[in-house]
Design a protein around this motif. Structure first.
Motif, short mmCIF file in Angstrom:
data_model
loop_
_atom_site.label_atom_id
_atom_site.label_comp_id
_atom_site.label_asym_id
_atom_site.label_seq_id
_atom_site.Cartn_x
_atom_site.Cartn_y
_atom_site.Cartn_z
N GLU A 86 0.85 -1.24 0.18
CA GLU A 86 -0.01 -0.11 -0.14
C GLU A 86 0.99 1.22 -0.06
O GLU A 86 0.51 2.40 -0.59
CB GLU A 86 -0.97 -0.03 1.24
CG GLU A 86 -1.91 1.03 1.12
CD GLU A 86 -2.92 1.01 2.42
OE1 GLU A 86 -3.79 2.24 2.53
OE2 GLU A 86 -2.98 0.10 3.12
N ARG A 107 1.97 1.63 -3.36
CA ARG A 107 0.95 2.37 -4.48
C ARG A 107 0.69 3.76 -4.13
O ARG A 107 0.33 4.47 -5.11
CB ARG A 107 -0.24 1.67 -4.01
CG ARG A 107 -0.38 0.32 -4.69
CD ARG A 107 -1.89 -0.44 -4.48
NE ARG A 107 -2.41 -0.57 -3.51
CZ ARG A 107 -2.09 -1.73 -2.85
NH1 ARG A 107 -1.74 -2.68 -3.30
NH2 ARG A 107 -2.63 -2.00 -1.63
N ASN A 108 0.92 4.20 -2.82
CA ASN A 108 0.60 5.51 -2.50
C ASN A 108 1.67 6.56 -3.06
O ASN A 108 1.60 7.50 -3.51
CB ASN A 108 0.42 5.80 -0.88
CG ASN A 108 -1.05 5.19 -0.55
OD1 ASN A 108 -1.86 5.25 -1.05
ND2 ASN A 108 -0.92 4.95 0.80
N ASN A 109 3.08 6.05 -3.01
CA ASN A 109 3.90 6.79 -3.43
C ASN A 109 4.13 6.69 -4.99
O ASN A 109 4.47 7.85 -5.38
CB ASN A 109 5.53 6.06 -3.12
CG ASN A 109 5.72 6.06 -1.52
OD1 ASN A 109 5.23 6.98 -0.91
ND2 ASN A 109 6.60 5.15 -1.07
N ARG A 110 3.57 5.88 -5.53
CA ARG A 110 3.62 5.75 -7.03
C ARG A 110 2.49 6.86 -7.38
O ARG A 110 2.57 7.19 -8.57
CB ARG A 110 3.28 4.49 -7.83
CG ARG A 110 4.51 3.45 -7.54
CD ARG A 110 4.25 2.20 -8.39
NE ARG A 110 5.52 1.34 -8.30
CZ ARG A 110 5.47 0.23 -9.10
NH1 ARG A 110 4.52 -0.18 -9.76
NH2 ARG A 110 6.65 -0.24 -9.00
N THR A 111 1.49 7.10 -6.54
CA THR A 111 0.29 8.04 -6.87
C THR A 111 1.00 9.50 -6.90
O THR A 111 0.71 10.49 -7.45
CB THR A 111 -0.90 7.71 -5.93
OG1 THR A 111 -1.35 6.42 -6.18
CG2 THR A 111 -1.93 8.93 -6.12
N ALA A 170 3.20 9.97 -9.97
CA ALA A 170 2.32 10.23 -11.01
C ALA A 170 1.82 11.67 -11.10
O ALA A 170 1.85 12.16 -12.27
CB ALA A 170 1.05 9.30 -11.31
N ASN A 171 1.30 12.12 -9.96
CA ASN A 171 0.84 13.60 -10.05
C ASN A 171 2.11 14.41 -10.19
O ASN A 171 1.82 15.61 -11.02
CB ASN A 171 0.40 13.84 -8.63
CG ASN A 171 -0.95 13.00 -8.14
OD1 ASN A 171 -1.53 12.59 -9.31
ND2 ASN A 171 -1.19 12.72 -6.95
N PRO A 190 -0.30 9.50 -16.23
CA PRO A 190 -0.78 8.20 -15.90
C PRO A 190 0.02 7.14 -15.32
O PRO A 190 1.19 7.13 -15.95
CB PRO A 190 -1.88 7.73 -16.70
CG PRO A 190 -1.54 8.20 -18.07
CD PRO A 190 -0.71 9.61 -18.00
N GLN A 191 -0.29 6.50 -14.24
CA GLN A 191 0.57 5.42 -13.81
C GLN A 191 1.07 4.35 -14.83
O GLN A 191 2.18 3.93 -14.91
CB GLN A 191 0.05 4.90 -12.67
CG GLN A 191 -0.05 5.87 -11.24
CD GLN A 191 -0.01 5.00 -10.13
OE1 GLN A 191 0.46 4.11 -10.03
NE2 GLN A 191 -0.77 5.47 -9.03
#
Length: 272
Positions: free
Chosen positions: A42, A45-49, A52-53, A58-59
């Motif tokens: 998790e 995933r949060n770090n990849r979000t 991406a921002n 997009p991821q």
């Protein structure tokens, strides 16, 4: 998140991630976007979000490889980008370098003392991202990636610009005799890329080290020499000069933090 950004050209964004500003904890903290090093899924995933921002894409436009110190180079083209995600990851297994000429696709490799290299061919608007640990350096992965760019895009090395990112320094990279002998057998100039300090003191990035009697290898210089031998102009190769072992508070270092720790992401992306 914090990025160390490289000014290769206005039409390119190139960088290495730093440890600050993410969701990971402990030896993975704070910003780790590598899914293969044992971090909480998790948190990754949060770090990849966040990532991406920051990059504004997009991821699915981030290309993350599962590296194994190979010399395999994956070309990221339209067919690859149209492949379903589950099949795409299979195509990225055992890949240690990426090339593309597609805009808004971020090529990423992960390191924690190994040497990251990004390259840009302005004549053909193509890029490469390379993971060069000592095994990849020994096997000349940078040279192989350049050959793949020549085959795919018509790249001439003399047109290319490159950055050698944060990695372990000569002062901190102790190796056994077998590693020294492997580089010597592969034809590297050992006088310029190695030393045996015999208990001398040395300073790397402001930190004093007592150097042991083992051989030390200079991986950034190995790769710089390799790129020059391939035809890159010396003035077009930037060495960032940051030792990950000495700066493990800012960049991940497996030798300092252990194998079960985060990874620095070095990436490069073409703008529109």
């Amino acid at each position: 998140m914090k990025l160390l950004e490289y000014q290769i050209a206005p039409e390119v964004r190139a960088f290495s991630t730093m440890r600050q500003g993410g969701f990971s904890k402990g030896a993975y903290g704070e910003f780790n976007a590598n899914a293969f090093c044992g971090d909480d899924k998790e948190a990754v995933r949060n770090n990849r979000t966040i990532f991406a921002n920051e990059m504004g894409i997009p991821q699915e436009n981030f290309i993350y490889t599962h590296q194994i110190h190979s010399t395999f180079v994956r070309r990221v083209d339209e067919a690859f980008m149209n492949t379903p995600q589950t099949e795409r990851q299979n195509l990225l297994e055992g890949v240690d370098a990426l090339i593309t000429n597609l805009p808004k696709v971020c090529l990423c490799i992960s390191t924690a003392d190994c040497i990251p290299i990004v390259m840009y061919d302005p004549a053909h608007h193509a890029i490469a991202c390379i993971h060069a640990g000592w095994r990849g350096t020994l096997r000349r992965i940078a040279e192989i990636a350049l050959e793949r760019m020549t085959d795919a895009y018509g790249t001439n090395p003399k047109d290319c610009k490159a950055v050698i990112g944060p990695g372990i320094s000569l002062e901190c990279f102790e190796v056994g005799n077998e590693v020294y002998e492997a580089f010597e057998a592969a034809g590297f100039d050992m006088n310029s890329i190695s030393m045996r300090p015999n208990g001398q003191f040395a300073v790397s990035d402001g930190t004093l080290h007592i150097m042991k009697e083992k051989w030390h290898i200079d991986l950034p210089t190995c790769n710089q020499q390799q790129l020059i031998a391939c035809g890159l102009l010396p003035e077009n190769i930037e060495l960032c000069g940051i030792c990950t072992y000495s700066h493990a508070d800012q960049f991940f270092s497996a030798r300092r933090l252990g194998i079960r720790s985060g990874r620095t992401i070095t990436g490069i992306m073409l703008h529109e």
